[in-house]
Design an enzyme around this catalytic site. Structure first.
Site, mmCIF file in Angstrom:
data_model
loop_
_atom_site.group_PDB
_atom_site.id
_atom_site.type_symbol
_atom_site.label_atom_id
_atom_site.label_comp_id
_atom_site.label_asym_id
_atom_site.label_seq_id
_atom_site.Cartn_x
_atom_site.Cartn_y
_atom_site.Cartn_z
ATOM 1 N N LEU A 1 0.832 -1.198 0.000
ATOM 2 C CA LEU A 1 0.000 0.000 0.000
ATOM 3 C C LEU A 1 0.871 1.253 0.000
ATOM 4 O O LEU A 1 1.817 1.361 0.783
ATOM 5 C CB LEU A 1 -0.918 0.007 1.221
ATOM 6 C CG LEU A 1 -2.005 -1.072 1.218
ATOM 7 C CD1 LEU A 1 -2.685 -1.144 2.574
ATOM 8 C CD2 LEU A 1 -3.033 -0.773 0.127
ATOM 9 N N GLU A 2 0.514 2.212 -0.839
ATOM 10 C CA GLU A 2 1.270 3.459 -0.926
ATOM 11 C C GLU A 2 0.354 4.660 -0.745
ATOM 12 O O GLU A 2 0.670 5.771 -1.166
ATOM 13 C CB GLU A 2 1.999 3.519 -2.281
ATOM 14 C CG GLU A 2 3.024 2.401 -2.421
ATOM 15 C CD GLU A 2 3.485 2.220 -3.849
ATOM 16 O OE1 GLU A 2 3.206 3.095 -4.684
ATOM 17 O OE2 GLU A 2 4.131 1.194 -4.129
ATOM 18 N N ASN A 3 -0.793 4.427 -0.117
ATOM 19 C CA ASN A 3 -1.761 5.498 0.067
ATOM 20 C C ASN A 3 -2.008 5.785 1.546
ATOM 21 O O ASN A 3 -3.045 6.278 1.926
ATOM 22 C CB ASN A 3 -3.089 5.129 -0.612
ATOM 23 C CG ASN A 3 -3.696 3.860 -0.051
ATOM 24 O OD1 ASN A 3 -3.048 2.831 -0.001
ATOM 25 N ND2 ASN A 3 -4.951 3.924 0.379
#
Length: 511
Positions: free
Chosen positions: A336-338
């Site tokens: 996840l990069e959010n």
């Protein structure tokens, strides 16, 4: 991983002429546009306009107060980043648990960041870059036991001085916190592993190794693309046997927070002559029968999953477990990069591991910025789930220059970058077998930071035995170093399988 055709693009900033791209995952954050406070809320920031004429209330690594350029009033903050310093200024503020807050500031300069740490949920961060004054604004909700948060402003390495003014944090005030080293330890972006490690000095010694049975001592992980973006299209059965863990990329997010789903990409299926769900499942079963592990990666454009409370955590666990049972996945990969919550995502993963049992595989692929300090949410998540964590394969690419554990700055695409950044995790509380080197399979697989297979082998030797090091040599060795990862098996196949053939062979021959 680099953006795929249907994957959420990363925020790529051009830092310096000729420098590599820096990729920062920012989630759920808003730029500009004033956000009004509730009538009962108050501004909790001390000296937010810097009108005292000094830095009262703030701790800065390289800041001052000036009157040359201001957004309002007479004074504003000015801070100058350095080669190994983002010029961070922080302030620790008392807050109430389970309460909503709005944070904002007017800023001016190249790559200026505003955020908060220690919220007990998803720590917010937002940024802008420009010559004029721009208002940054974001919000967050504190965790059930959170009584203070640390607000920060910073620029980026090697960039010009930035200015900030009229910083505010609106929300209900909390009790005054006890004196804490948080403000001073987070004021500098230089990794301070020793300062954070001392909170639990026996964690590594007492933690029981959790590598699932049957995996080799040194693991090669590869991401398999569930889409066609110019790399070699593959069935799971086409992935070389050198890969010990295959991460299927990616799960999709459902309409309900925390929920996951998965569908084979129709275009990919067509390119493969009609790859069906039944064939896909049979290929996974065959890999598992051969001693390999297959996990479902959570990330990408359609996998921006939000797990920020107990309900979404429970939904994550339930839907992930259903997919594991349906497809035969051995576990989950977190890419996840959010924005993530170490508290609630950790809760979800522990519940999932309890359902799956001892064979559960948990991998993670944070960006370099996510693992620069044990105070970041990703690092906190890794430590939170250390008892069930198989390996963290940080992405040593698409990041530009970063700090190593010795405080020096190293450029991506070099052996020093691998060894000096791995050292942060190795000294920050993870077991050696939980630390892997994530690298792109070819120059086409990433925007920057490609490293030859031979250089990766040298870095593994340096970390494991102190041999074949570059100019940076760690002051200790970690013979149990976890392994390596690549984005992706498809790009590796396109390049002639240098990762599977060279890095995989080297890993499996290491003592």
């Amino acid at each position: 991983m680099p953006p795929a055709r249907h994957r959420r693009p990363r925020a790529v900033h051009s830092l310096l002429a000729g420098a590599s791209a820096l990729v920062i995952g920012l989630g759920g954050l808003a730029l500009a546009g004033g956000t009004g406070a509730h009538a009962a809320d108050t501004d909790l920031i001390t000296n937010g306009g810097f009108e005292t004429g000094n830095l009262s209330g703030w701790t800065c690594s390289n800041g001052t107060v000036q009157s040359t350029t201001t957004h309002s009033g007479t004074y504003a903050l000015q801070s100058t980043p350095g080669a190994g310093d983002t010029g961070e200024c922080t302030q620790t503020v008392p807050v109430k648990p389970s309460s909503s807050y709005t944070l904002s500031s007017w800023v001016q300069g190249s790559y200026v960041y505003l955020g908060a740490r220690g919220t007990g949920g998803t720590d917010p961060s937002t940024w802008t870059s420009g010559t004029g004054w721009t208002q940054l604004s974001t919000s967050f909700t504190t965790g059930p036991s959170t009584t203070s948060v640390t607000v920060y402003l910073h620029g980026w390495y090697g960039q010009p001085a930035f200015a900030a003014d009229d910083v505010s944090l609106f929300g209900p005030g909390g009790p005054q916190p006890s004196p804490s080293p948080t403000a001073t330890t987070t004021a500098s972006p230089t990794p301070t592993a020793t300062a954070t490690d001392t909170g639990s000095p026996t964690a590594t010694a007492t933690s029981t190794p959790t590598k699932p049975p049957g995996l080799p001592k040194h693991i090669l992980t590869g991401y398999w693309q569930n889409f066609d973006n110019g790399a070699t299209v593959q069935r799971i059965s086409d992935v070389p046997a050198a890969y010990d863990i295959i991460a299927v990329s990616f799960a999709d997010a459902t309409a309900t927070r925390g929920g996951l789903s998965f569908t084979l990409d129709p275009t990919l299926s067509s390119r493969l002559g009609g790859y069906t769900d039944a064939q896909f499942k049979a290929d996974i079963a065959a890999k598992r029968a051969a001693g390999k592990r297959v996990v479902l990666s959570v990330g990408g454009q359609n996998g921006t999953v939000w797990v920020g409370d107990s309900a979404s955590a429970a939904n994550f666990t339930a839907t992930a477990w259903a997919l594991m049972q349906s497809y035969g996945f051995d576990g989950i990969d977190i890419d996840l990069e959010n924005g993530i919550s170490s508290t609630y995502l950790g809760q979800a993963l522990h519940a999932l591991a309890a359902k799956a049992g001892s064979g559960f595989v948990l991998t993670m692929a944070p960006q370099t910025i996510d693992m620069q300090s044990t105070g970041t949410e990703y690092f906190k998540l890794a430590l939170n789930v250390k008892d069930i964590l198989t390996i963290v394969n940080m992405q040593y690419y698409n990041s530009g220059a970063m700090n190593g554990c010795d405080g020096n700055v190293y450029s991506q695409g070099t052996e020093n970058f691998l060894t000096a950044l791995a050292c942060i995790q190795l000294k920050g509380g993870l077991r050696p077998d939980q630390v892997g080197l994530g690298v792109p399979a070819s120059t086409s697989a990433a925007g920057g930071g490609y490293i030859t297979a031979g250089t990766v082998d040298n870095a593994l030797d340096c970390l494991a035995s102190g041999t074949n090091c570059g100019s940076y040599k760690p002051d200790t060795t970690w013979p149990g170093i976890g392994g390596a990862m690549t984005w992706s098996t498809n790009w590796d196949a396109k390049a002639g399988n240098p990762v599977a053939g060279t890095i995989g062979s080297h890993l499996h021959a290491m003592p």
